[in-house]
Design a protein around this motif. Structure first.
Motif, PDB file in Angstrom:
ATOM      1  N   PRO A  75      36.879 -55.835  47.437  1.00  0.00           N
ATOM      2  CA  PRO A  75      36.472 -56.437  46.336  1.00  0.00           C
ATOM      3  C   PRO A  75      35.294 -57.603  46.736  1.00  0.00           C
ATOM      4  O   PRO A  75      35.315 -58.145  47.819  1.00  0.00           O
ATOM      5  CB  PRO A  75      37.453 -57.198  45.509  1.00  0.00           C
ATOM      6  CG  PRO A  75      38.673 -56.687  46.229  1.00  0.00           C
ATOM      7  CD  PRO A  75      38.352 -56.491  47.732  1.00  0.00           C
ATOM      8  N   THR A  76      34.125 -57.490  45.828  1.00  0.00           N
ATOM      9  CA  THR A  76      33.158 -58.605  45.809  1.00  0.00           C
ATOM     10  C   THR A  76      33.696 -59.783  45.821  1.00  0.00           C
ATOM     11  O   THR A  76      33.168 -60.926  46.343  1.00  0.00           O
ATOM     12  CB  THR A  76      32.162 -58.180  44.786  1.00  0.00           C
ATOM     13  OG1 THR A  76      31.849 -56.882  45.007  1.00  0.00           O
ATOM     14  CG2 THR A  76      30.929 -59.213  44.972  1.00  0.00           C
ATOM     15  N   ASP A  77      34.749 -60.186  45.158  1.00  0.00           N
ATOM     16  CA  ASP A  77      35.328 -61.446  44.878  1.00  0.00           C
ATOM     17  C   ASP A  77      35.781 -62.050  46.203  1.00  0.00           C
ATOM     18  O   ASP A  77      35.770 -63.177  46.590  1.00  0.00           O
ATOM     19  CB  ASP A  77      36.594 -61.231  43.798  1.00  0.00           C
ATOM     20  CG  ASP A  77      36.409 -61.029  42.627  1.00  0.00           C
ATOM     21  OD1 ASP A  77      35.042 -61.095  42.174  1.00  0.00           O
ATOM     22  OD2 ASP A  77      37.287 -60.475  41.659  1.00  0.00           O
ATOM     23  N   ASP A  78      36.166 -61.045  47.264  1.00  0.00           N
ATOM     24  CA  ASP A  78      36.551 -61.829  48.558  1.00  0.00           C
ATOM     25  C   ASP A  78      35.380 -62.192  49.260  1.00  0.00           C
ATOM     26  O   ASP A  78      35.336 -63.133  50.027  1.00  0.00           O
ATOM     27  CB  ASP A  78      37.368 -60.566  49.399  1.00  0.00           C
ATOM     28  CG  ASP A  78      38.712 -60.165  48.745  1.00  0.00           C
ATOM     29  OD1 ASP A  78      39.348 -61.040  48.074  1.00  0.00           O
ATOM     30  OD2 ASP A  78      39.132 -59.351  49.292  1.00  0.00           O
ATOM     31  N   TYR A  79      34.429 -61.574  48.967  1.00  0.00           N
ATOM     32  CA  TYR A  79      32.866 -61.961  49.603  1.00  0.00           C
ATOM     33  C   TYR A  79      32.614 -63.498  49.394  1.00  0.00           C
ATOM     34  O   TYR A  79      32.310 -64.185  50.072  1.00  0.00           O
ATOM     35  CB  TYR A  79      31.749 -61.052  49.284  1.00  0.00           C
ATOM     36  CG  TYR A  79      30.572 -61.505  49.570  1.00  0.00           C
ATOM     37  CD1 TYR A  79      30.181 -60.816  50.763  1.00  0.00           C
ATOM     38  CD2 TYR A  79      29.786 -62.295  48.889  1.00  0.00           C
ATOM     39  CE1 TYR A  79      28.588 -61.307  51.266  1.00  0.00           C
ATOM     40  CE2 TYR A  79      28.393 -62.418  49.109  1.00  0.00           C
ATOM     41  CZ  TYR A  79      27.943 -62.072  50.350  1.00  0.00           C
ATOM     42  OH  TYR A  79      26.755 -62.262  50.805  1.00  0.00           O
ATOM     43  N   PHE A  80      32.752 -63.577  48.088  1.00  0.00           N
ATOM     44  CA  PHE A  80      32.531 -65.049  47.515  1.00  0.00           C
ATOM     45  C   PHE A  80      33.452 -66.134  48.004  1.00  0.00           C
ATOM     46  O   PHE A  80      33.131 -67.115  48.153  1.00  0.00           O
ATOM     47  CB  PHE A  80      32.080 -65.233  46.054  1.00  0.00           C
ATOM     48  CG  PHE A  80      31.123 -64.466  45.691  1.00  0.00           C
ATOM     49  CD1 PHE A  80      29.931 -65.164  45.502  1.00  0.00           C
ATOM     50  CD2 PHE A  80      30.854 -63.205  45.201  1.00  0.00           C
ATOM     51  CE1 PHE A  80      28.726 -64.549  45.352  1.00  0.00           C
ATOM     52  CE2 PHE A  80      29.737 -62.421  44.979  1.00  0.00           C
ATOM     53  CZ  PHE A  80      28.555 -63.050  44.953  1.00  0.00           C
ATOM     54  N   THR A  81      35.021 -65.513  47.945  1.00  0.00           N
ATOM     55  CA  THR A  81      35.835 -66.371  48.183  1.00  0.00           C
ATOM     56  C   THR A  81      35.835 -66.843  49.778  1.00  0.00           C
ATOM     57  O   THR A  81      35.959 -67.820  50.039  1.00  0.00           O
ATOM     58  CB  THR A  81      37.275 -66.014  47.914  1.00  0.00           C
ATOM     59  OG1 THR A  81      37.167 -65.446  46.497  1.00  0.00           O
ATOM     60  CG2 THR A  81      38.383 -66.685  48.277  1.00  0.00           C
ATOM     61  N   GLY A  82      35.371 -65.764  50.226  1.00  0.00           N
ATOM     62  CA  GLY A  82      35.354 -66.201  52.016  1.00  0.00           C
ATOM     63  C   GLY A  82      34.384 -66.968  52.314  1.00  0.00           C
ATOM     64  O   GLY A  82      34.336 -67.996  53.147  1.00  0.00           O
ATOM     65  N   TYR A  83      33.166 -66.911  51.774  1.00  0.00           N
ATOM     66  CA  TYR A  83      32.032 -67.986  51.970  1.00  0.00           C
ATOM     67  C   TYR A  83      32.614 -69.366  51.330  1.00  0.00           C
ATOM     68  O   TYR A  83      32.211 -70.536  52.261  1.00  0.00           O
ATOM     69  CB  TYR A  83      30.827 -67.501  51.274  1.00  0.00           C
ATOM     70  CG  TYR A  83      30.198 -66.661  52.435  1.00  0.00           C
ATOM     71  CD1 TYR A  83      30.070 -65.368  52.097  1.00  0.00           C
ATOM     72  CD2 TYR A  83      29.254 -67.457  53.198  1.00  0.00           C
ATOM     73  CE1 TYR A  83      29.380 -64.568  53.210  1.00  0.00           C
ATOM     74  CE2 TYR A  83      28.710 -66.597  54.130  1.00  0.00           C
ATOM     75  CZ  TYR A  83      28.542 -65.198  54.055  1.00  0.00           C
ATOM     76  OH  TYR A  83      27.762 -64.336  55.030  1.00  0.00           O
ATOM     77  N   LYS A  84      33.113 -69.479  50.146  1.00  0.00           N
ATOM     78  CA  LYS A  84      33.230 -70.892  49.444  1.00  0.00           C
ATOM     79  C   LYS A  84      34.666 -71.213  50.642  1.00  0.00           C
ATOM     80  O   LYS A  84      34.587 -72.636  51.102  1.00  0.00           O
ATOM     81  CB  LYS A  84      34.127 -70.634  48.444  1.00  0.00           C
ATOM     82  CG  LYS A  84      33.094 -70.485  47.325  1.00  0.00           C
ATOM     83  CD  LYS A  84      33.725 -70.010  45.951  1.00  0.00           C
ATOM     84  CE  LYS A  84      32.385 -69.799  44.896  1.00  0.00           C
ATOM     85  NZ  LYS A  84      33.087 -70.040  43.683  1.00  0.00           N
ATOM     86  N   MET A  85      35.508 -70.458  51.295  1.00  0.00           N
ATOM     87  CA  MET A  85      36.457 -70.911  51.957  1.00  0.00           C
ATOM     88  C   MET A  85      35.842 -71.457  53.363  1.00  0.00           C
ATOM     89  O   MET A  85      36.332 -72.489  53.952  1.00  0.00           O
ATOM     90  CB  MET A  85      37.343 -70.012  52.248  1.00  0.00           C
ATOM     91  CG  MET A  85      38.788 -69.754  51.150  1.00  0.00           C
ATOM     92  SD  MET A  85      39.820 -68.528  51.468  1.00  0.00           S
ATOM     93  CE  MET A  85      40.780 -69.249  52.583  1.00  0.00           C
ATOM     94  N   GLN A  86      34.941 -70.868  54.000  1.00  0.00           N
ATOM     95  CA  GLN A  86      34.194 -70.994  55.358  1.00  0.00           C
ATOM     96  C   GLN A  86      33.558 -72.430  55.037  1.00  0.00           C
ATOM     97  O   GLN A  86      33.729 -73.275  55.852  1.00  0.00           O
ATOM     98  CB  GLN A  86      33.526 -70.125  55.593  1.00  0.00           C
ATOM     99  CG  GLN A  86      32.656 -70.261  56.927  1.00  0.00           C
ATOM    100  CD  GLN A  86      31.688 -69.274  57.141  1.00  0.00           C
ATOM    101  OE1 GLN A  86      31.080 -68.413  56.256  1.00  0.00           O
ATOM    102  NE2 GLN A  86      30.937 -69.312  58.400  1.00  0.00           N
ATOM    103  N   ARG A  87      32.783 -72.501  53.841  1.00  0.00           N
ATOM    104  CA  ARG A  87      32.066 -73.783  53.718  1.00  0.00           C
ATOM    105  C   ARG A  87      33.272 -74.858  53.460  1.00  0.00           C
ATOM    106  O   ARG A  87      32.892 -76.064  54.004  1.00  0.00           O
ATOM    107  CB  ARG A  87      31.228 -73.381  52.172  1.00  0.00           C
ATOM    108  CG  ARG A  87      30.629 -74.803  51.803  1.00  0.00           C
ATOM    109  CD  ARG A  87      30.113 -74.736  50.444  1.00  0.00           C
ATOM    110  NE  ARG A  87      31.374 -74.618  49.682  1.00  0.00           N
ATOM    111  CZ  ARG A  87      31.167 -74.264  48.316  1.00  0.00           C
ATOM    112  NH1 ARG A  87      30.082 -74.192  47.725  1.00  0.00           N
ATOM    113  NH2 ARG A  87      32.347 -74.360  47.634  1.00  0.00           N
ATOM    114  N   ASP A  88      34.260 -74.935  52.825  1.00  0.00           N
ATOM    115  CA  ASP A  88      35.190 -75.772  52.574  1.00  0.00           C
ATOM    116  C   ASP A  88      35.840 -76.210  53.592  1.00  0.00           C
ATOM    117  O   ASP A  88      35.970 -77.402  54.131  1.00  0.00           O
ATOM    118  CB  ASP A  88      36.127 -75.579  51.539  1.00  0.00           C
ATOM    119  CG  ASP A  88      35.609 -75.272  50.156  1.00  0.00           C
ATOM    120  OD1 ASP A  88      34.439 -75.617  49.864  1.00  0.00           O
ATOM    121  OD2 ASP A  88      35.947 -74.752  49.186  1.00  0.00           O
TER     122      ASP A  88
END
Length: 192
Positions: A75-88
């Motif tokens: 899902p696209t949600d994983d895309y955004f969640t992954g980037y947020k988690m990487q940034r955090d």
């Protein structure tokens, strides 16, 4: 007592970092977000369109589709969640480094002061990123937004089917106002 609280806090943050890193290594974002550059668009024959009289150019670009070999069910949600988690996770690692310097009894006062200053700047950046994400979401009723700030560059990816130039200008205006970054250092892209 304060040293014990700092130690517990530092260990807690390191534990969170380890968990996030493990999750990212296993799940990760489904793809990388390409940075739109003038040379790429000009090579494709797409001239930049001035957004305003300050010389900022606005280019809309859809994030590339999933590369072959990646599961189509991600899902696209994983895309955004992954980037947020990487940034955090990266920011938490930096916080841990600053806290380590600040809690080191052998550190020089100048190093402690510098670490405290950097920690405050990073905390402010984290708050700004979260605030800008919420503001951009409300601008266009986007399902998700990720803001990644590094050095003097800010990348914004919004989840939408299309992104019109006037919305890009609006997003750039919000980022400029809240993150104090010049408009030509802001890249806005979208992913359906």
């Amino acid at each position: 007592m304060a040293l014990k609280k700092q130690t517990v806090w530092l260990l807690s943050m390191l534990a969170v970092l380890v968990v996030l890193s493990a999750y990212y290594l296993v799940q990760g974002p489904s793809e990388q977000v390409p940075v739109a550059s003038k040379s790429t668009n000009e090579a494709a024959g797409i001239p930049p369109v001035p957004a305003n009289d300050k010389g900022v150019s606005v280019e809309t670009k859809q994030v590339a589709p999933q590369p072959e070999g990646m599961p189509a069910t991600t899902p696209t949600d994983d895309y955004f969640t992954g980037y947020k988690m990487q940034r955090d996770a990266q920011q938490e690692q930096e916080i841990g480094q600053f806290m380590e310097v600040m809690s080191n009894s052998d550190a020089k006062p100048a190093a402690i002061a510098e670490a405290k200053k950097k920690l405050e700047e990073l905390s402010a950046l984290k708050d700004n990123q979260t605030q800008v994400e919420e503001l951009v979401k409300s601008l266009g009723s986007y399902k998700d937004v990720v803001v990644i700030a590094r050095d003097d560059m800010v990348r914004v990816v919004v989840q939408t089917e299309t992104l019109k130039r006037d919305k890009v200008v609006e997003i750039i205006g919000v980022v400029k106002q809240h993150m104090k970054v010049p408009g030509n250092n802001i890249v806005v892209s979208y992913k359906p």
